[in-house]
Design a protein around this motif. Sequence first.
Motif, PDB file in Angstrom:
ATOM      1  N   GLN A  34      -1.691   0.576 -11.456  1.00  0.00           N
ATOM      2  CA  GLN A  34      -1.203  -0.706 -10.951  1.00  0.00           C
ATOM      3  C   GLN A  34      -2.385  -1.527 -10.450  1.00  0.00           C
ATOM      4  OE1 GLN A  34       1.324  -0.693  -7.430  1.00  0.00           O
ATOM      5  NE2 GLN A  34       2.527  -2.378  -8.271  1.00  0.00           N
ATOM      6  N   TYR A  35      -2.609  -2.655 -11.087  1.00  0.00           N
ATOM      7  CA  TYR A  35      -3.635  -3.575 -10.624  1.00  0.00           C
ATOM      8  C   TYR A  35      -3.025  -4.474  -9.556  1.00  0.00           C
ATOM      9  CZ  TYR A  35      -6.024  -1.807 -14.711  1.00  0.00           C
ATOM     10  OH  TYR A  35      -6.598  -0.963 -15.638  1.00  0.00           O
ATOM     11  N   PRO A  36      -3.833  -5.074  -8.694  1.00  0.00           N
ATOM     12  CA  PRO A  36      -3.296  -5.857  -7.577  1.00  0.00           C
ATOM     13  C   PRO A  36      -2.253  -6.879  -8.009  1.00  0.00           C
ATOM     14  CG  PRO A  36      -5.653  -5.575  -7.347  1.00  0.00           C
ATOM     15  CD  PRO A  36      -5.294  -5.003  -8.687  1.00  0.00           C
TER      16      PRO A  36
ATOM     17  N   GLU B 217      -4.740   1.017  -8.222  1.00  0.00           N
ATOM     18  CA  GLU B 217      -3.937   2.079  -7.618  1.00  0.00           C
ATOM     19  C   GLU B 217      -3.378   2.922  -8.756  1.00  0.00           C
ATOM     20  OE1 GLU B 217      -3.457   1.853  -4.187  1.00  0.00           O
ATOM     21  OE2 GLU B 217      -2.309   3.703  -3.963  1.00  0.00           O
ATOM     22  N   TYR B 218      -3.462   4.229  -8.605  1.00  0.00           N
ATOM     23  CA  TYR B 218      -2.991   5.136  -9.638  1.00  0.00           C
ATOM     24  C   TYR B 218      -1.855   5.990  -9.088  1.00  0.00           C
ATOM     25  CZ  TYR B 218      -7.073   3.717 -12.280  1.00  0.00           C
ATOM     26  OH  TYR B 218      -8.000   2.965 -12.959  1.00  0.00           O
ATOM     27  N   PHE B 219      -0.774   6.044  -9.848  1.00  0.00           N
ATOM     28  CA  PHE B 219       0.401   6.798  -9.429  1.00  0.00           C
ATOM     29  C   PHE B 219       0.691   7.919 -10.413  1.00  0.00           C
ATOM     30  CE2 PHE B 219       1.880   4.240  -5.958  1.00  0.00           C
ATOM     31  CZ  PHE B 219       1.464   2.957  -6.245  1.00  0.00           C
TER      32      PHE B 219
ATOM     33  N   ARG C  25       7.478 -10.597  -6.148  1.00  0.00           N
ATOM     34  CA  ARG C  25       7.137 -10.517  -4.728  1.00  0.00           C
ATOM     35  C   ARG C  25       8.049 -11.447  -3.944  1.00  0.00           C
ATOM     36  NH1 ARG C  25       3.865  -7.964  -2.072  1.00  0.00           N
ATOM     37  NH2 ARG C  25       2.592  -7.374  -3.852  1.00  0.00           N
ATOM     38  N   LEU C  26       8.798 -10.878  -3.033  1.00  0.00           N
ATOM     39  CA  LEU C  26       9.727 -11.637  -2.194  1.00  0.00           C
ATOM     40  C   LEU C  26       9.164 -11.725  -0.788  1.00  0.00           C
ATOM     41  CD1 LEU C  26      12.446 -12.959  -1.434  1.00  0.00           C
ATOM     42  CD2 LEU C  26      13.365 -10.654  -1.113  1.00  0.00           C
ATOM     43  N   THR C  27       9.086 -12.948  -0.296  1.00  0.00           N
ATOM     44  CA  THR C  27       8.687 -13.186   1.087  1.00  0.00           C
ATOM     45  C   THR C  27       9.798 -13.945   1.778  1.00  0.00           C
ATOM     46  OG1 THR C  27       6.347 -13.293   0.486  1.00  0.00           O
ATOM     47  CG2 THR C  27       6.971 -14.220   2.615  1.00  0.00           C
TER      48      THR C  27
ATOM     49  N   LYS D 165       0.796  -1.208   0.000  1.00  0.00           N
ATOM     50  CA  LYS D 165       0.000   0.000   0.000  1.00  0.00           C
ATOM     51  C   LYS D 165       0.843   1.279   0.000  1.00  0.00           C
ATOM     52  CE  LYS D 165      -3.785  -2.329   2.424  1.00  0.00           C
ATOM     53  NZ  LYS D 165      -4.514  -2.636   1.191  1.00  0.00           N
ATOM     54  N   GLN D 166       2.040   1.197  -0.537  1.00  0.00           N
ATOM     55  CA  GLN D 166       2.892   2.374  -0.614  1.00  0.00           C
ATOM     56  C   GLN D 166       3.395   2.578  -2.036  1.00  0.00           C
ATOM     57  OE1 GLN D 166       5.856   2.958   2.407  1.00  0.00           O
ATOM     58  NE2 GLN D 166       4.718   1.739   3.911  1.00  0.00           N
ATOM     59  N   SER D 167       4.125   3.653  -2.210  1.00  0.00           N
ATOM     60  CA  SER D 167       4.607   3.992  -3.539  1.00  0.00           C
ATOM     61  C   SER D 167       5.893   3.238  -3.872  1.00  0.00           C
ATOM     62  CB  SER D 167       4.853   5.493  -3.618  1.00  0.00           C
ATOM     63  OG  SER D 167       5.150   5.865  -4.949  1.00  0.00           O
ATOM     64  N   LEU D 168       6.346   3.438  -5.088  1.00  0.00           N
ATOM     65  CA  LEU D 168       7.609   2.846  -5.514  1.00  0.00           C
ATOM     66  C   LEU D 168       8.756   3.744  -5.074  1.00  0.00           C
ATOM     67  CD1 LEU D 168       5.416   1.799  -7.634  1.00  0.00           C
ATOM     68  CD2 LEU D 168       7.382   1.302  -9.071  1.00  0.00           C
ATOM     69  N   MET D 169       9.759   3.121  -4.499  1.00  0.00           N
ATOM     70  CA  MET D 169      10.950   3.854  -4.100  1.00  0.00           C
ATOM     71  C   MET D 169      12.117   3.352  -4.933  1.00  0.00           C
ATOM     72  SD  MET D 169       9.759   5.855  -1.863  1.00  0.00           S
ATOM     73  CE  MET D 169      11.275   6.552  -1.236  1.00  0.00           C
TER      74      MET D 169
END
Lengths: 118, 112
Positions: free
Chosen positions: B38-40, B88-90, A114-116, A41-45
């Motif tokens: 961005q889709y899930p 989600e829209y960026f 996706r890394l877990t 739920k955050q942006s790309l860094m």
Amino acid sequence: GAVVSQHPSWVICKSGTSVKIECRSLDFQATTMFWYRQFPKQSLMLMATSNEGSKATYEQGVEKDKFLINHASLTLSTLTVTSAHPEDSSFYICSARVWASGHYNEQFFGPGTRLTVL
Amino acid sequence: AQSVTQLDSQVPVFEEAPVELRCNYSSSVSVYLFWYVQYPNQGLQLLLKYLSGSTLVKGINGFEAEFNKSQTSFHLRKPSVHISDTAEYFCAVGERDDKIIFGKGTRLHILP
């Protein structure tokens, strides 16, 4: 359009192990590739910028010994998460760019990995 | 230094209603502006971009955005949303040959 792939799409590993993520430009040669990290739920860094044949440039606060980046060819860059720990769990996205003089050089994004880390 | 502010973290809207997702940027030089979706559990897809020229930019899936230099804004609009627009829209800003800075994102919820 330009296509960028990532492999694997998801990976689960044990704490202390290393994980390699590949980013490939499928139909173009990428002089530059970027690696991003995205928490839920955050942006790309932006983590780092890699140019083919040279060392990657890391953003402030990103441990270069922790996140090893190799850009050995114009179509492949790899990100290795060394001695992974649960806090490294995240969604890693790469992008690739081809440089052309006089034009804006668009970045094309991969589907993410996706890394877990358990 | 460049920065991007997306004013709404979440936007609920009824299906077939219009929507506007707000984005403001700051930069000391001319910029390029982008909207990504961005889709899930997926990567980013470019919706549209402003590089130069007409300030009204049309993108994919019926979206459009208007570059307003005086207000340093690049708001995204769609006249009628569909359930498939849930994502989600960026908003992002970049300089020529430089890295892209992303906003924190706006989650669009489409209500039936």
